[in-house]
Design a protein around this motif. Structure first.
Motif, PDB file in Angstrom:
ATOM      1  N   ARG A   1     -13.269   6.104  -5.505  1.00  0.00           N
ATOM      2  CA  ARG A   1     -12.170   5.171  -5.281  1.00  0.00           C
ATOM      3  C   ARG A   1     -11.232   5.693  -4.192  1.00  0.00           C
TER       4      ARG A   1
ATOM      5  N   ASP B   1      -9.794  -3.657  -6.769  1.00  0.00           N
ATOM      6  CA  ASP B   1     -10.012  -4.379  -8.023  1.00  0.00           C
ATOM      7  C   ASP B   1     -10.248  -5.861  -7.791  1.00  0.00           C
TER       8      ASP B   1
ATOM      9  N   ASP C   1      -6.119   5.851  -7.679  1.00  0.00           N
ATOM     10  CA  ASP C   1      -6.558   5.417  -6.350  1.00  0.00           C
ATOM     11  C   ASP C   1      -7.031   6.575  -5.478  1.00  0.00           C
TER      12      ASP C   1
ATOM     13  N   ARG D   1       0.819  -1.213   0.000  1.00  0.00           N
ATOM     14  CA  ARG D   1       0.000   0.000   0.000  1.00  0.00           C
ATOM     15  C   ARG D   1       0.851   1.261   0.000  1.00  0.00           C
TER      16      ARG D   1
ATOM     17  N   TYR E   1     -11.993   4.546  -0.605  1.00  0.00           N
ATOM     18  CA  TYR E   1     -11.869   3.140  -0.217  1.00  0.00           C
ATOM     19  C   TYR E   1     -10.855   3.008   0.918  1.00  0.00           C
TER      20      TYR E   1
ATOM     21  N   TYR F   1      -7.303  -4.995  -2.177  1.00  0.00           N
ATOM     22  CA  TYR F   1      -7.262  -3.954  -3.204  1.00  0.00           C
ATOM     23  C   TYR F   1      -8.616  -3.916  -3.905  1.00  0.00           C
TER      24      TYR F   1
ATOM     25  N   ARG G   1      -4.203   6.071   4.427  1.00  0.00           N
ATOM     26  CA  ARG G   1      -3.644   4.730   4.608  1.00  0.00           C
ATOM     27  C   ARG G   1      -2.876   4.679   5.927  1.00  0.00           C
TER      28      ARG G   1
ATOM     29  N   TYR H   1      -6.644   1.901   0.903  1.00  0.00           N
ATOM     30  CA  TYR H   1      -6.061   1.907  -0.440  1.00  0.00           C
ATOM     31  C   TYR H   1      -6.359   3.212  -1.173  1.00  0.00           C
ATOM     32  N   GLY H   2      -7.021   4.141  -0.488  1.00  0.00           N
ATOM     33  CA  GLY H   2      -7.391   5.398  -1.105  1.00  0.00           C
ATOM     34  C   GLY H   2      -6.559   6.552  -0.577  1.00  0.00           C
TER      35      GLY H   2
ATOM     36  N   VAL I   1       1.414   4.062  -4.734  1.00  0.00           N
ATOM     37  CA  VAL I   1       0.179   4.821  -4.931  1.00  0.00           C
ATOM     38  C   VAL I   1       0.026   5.152  -6.409  1.00  0.00           C
ATOM     39  N   SER I   2      -1.176   4.954  -6.939  1.00  0.00           N
ATOM     40  CA  SER I   2      -1.489   5.410  -8.292  1.00  0.00           C
ATOM     41  C   SER I   2      -2.452   6.585  -8.201  1.00  0.00           C
TER      42      SER I   2
END
Length: 221
Positions: free
Chosen positions: A157, A220, A152, A145, A160, A218, A167, A163-164, A148-149
């Motif tokens: 999203r 997804d 996210d 975690r 979440y 995650y 963290r 994961y958002g 990071v993208s």
């Protein structure tokens, strides 16, 4: 506390030299494995530990950083220190930027730098590593975690848990929290700028050597 500006636009070769010096990455010794981290033994002073814990008390810290993705590269690093003698116990390091920059950095160092933003926690005064104490299992940092993208962090999203945009990592007598906010988007819906708050506090109930499972998968999956 005002945010720190940590990015700049410089010729790519000069950028690589600066970041390589600041990261102190050496091709022969940049990777740290879980096995070596597990073998690390802290010999605490009894008055600086929590009852029933072998992990030391830390100097609690909170930092706010401004991340500018209109620039080529992002790098931040700060120490987490022993409350007794200010010795650096851990280093928190994040690296990000354009794909071109990260690919160039990987080619020079032999370390796999994965975007959008990769953050690790390592022991002592160490360089960026493919192994991280933020891992919940024996995985490289890009499967933690701490990686990071931008996707996210946006919209639903970003709400979440774990994961958002917020963290938490509990380990070694401490809790490290990452919070992303003040997110600015381009007309194409991509993040251009944002701020990241990093807070590290003592948590005597956190006993594991690596990050405890978050309790969430995650999104997804």
């Amino acid at each position: 506390m005002p945010p720190r500006r940590i990015v700049g636009r410089i010729h790519m070769k000069i950028v690589l030299m600066i970041v390589l010096c600041s990261l102190a990455i050496l091709a022969a010794g940049c990777a740290t494995s879980h096995s070596s981290a597990t073998a690390w033994e802290y010999k605490p002073k009894s008055e600086t530990t929590f009852p029933g814990s072998t992990w030391p008390r830390i100097l609690e810290v909170e930092e706010v950083y401004e991340l500018d993705y209109t620039k080529d590269w992002i790098h931040l690093q700060f120490p987490i220190r022993d409350a007794a003698d200010s010795e650096t116990l851990y280093s928190f390091i994040c690296v990000g930027g354009s794909d071109e920059y990260l690919d160039s950095l990987s080619g020079v160092t032999g370390v796999n730098f994965v975007g959008w933003l990769g953050c690790v926690l390592v022991e002592g005064i160490e360089s960026f590593s493919e192994s991280s104490l933020l891992a919940e299992e024996d995985d490289p940092y890009w499967h933690t975690r701490g990686r990071v993208s931008g996707a996210d962090l946006i919209g639903k999203r970003g709400e979440y848990p774990e994961y958002g945009r917020v963290r938490h990592f509990r380990l070694r007598g401490l809790k490290l929290t990452l919070e992303f906010f003040d997110i600015q988007e381009t007309s194409e819906g991509e993040i251009s700028k944002l701020k990241m708050r990093v807070r590290v506090v003592n948590d005597p109930t956190a006993h594991s050597a690596f990050a405890e499972p978050s309790g969430y998968q995650y999104p997804d999956k």
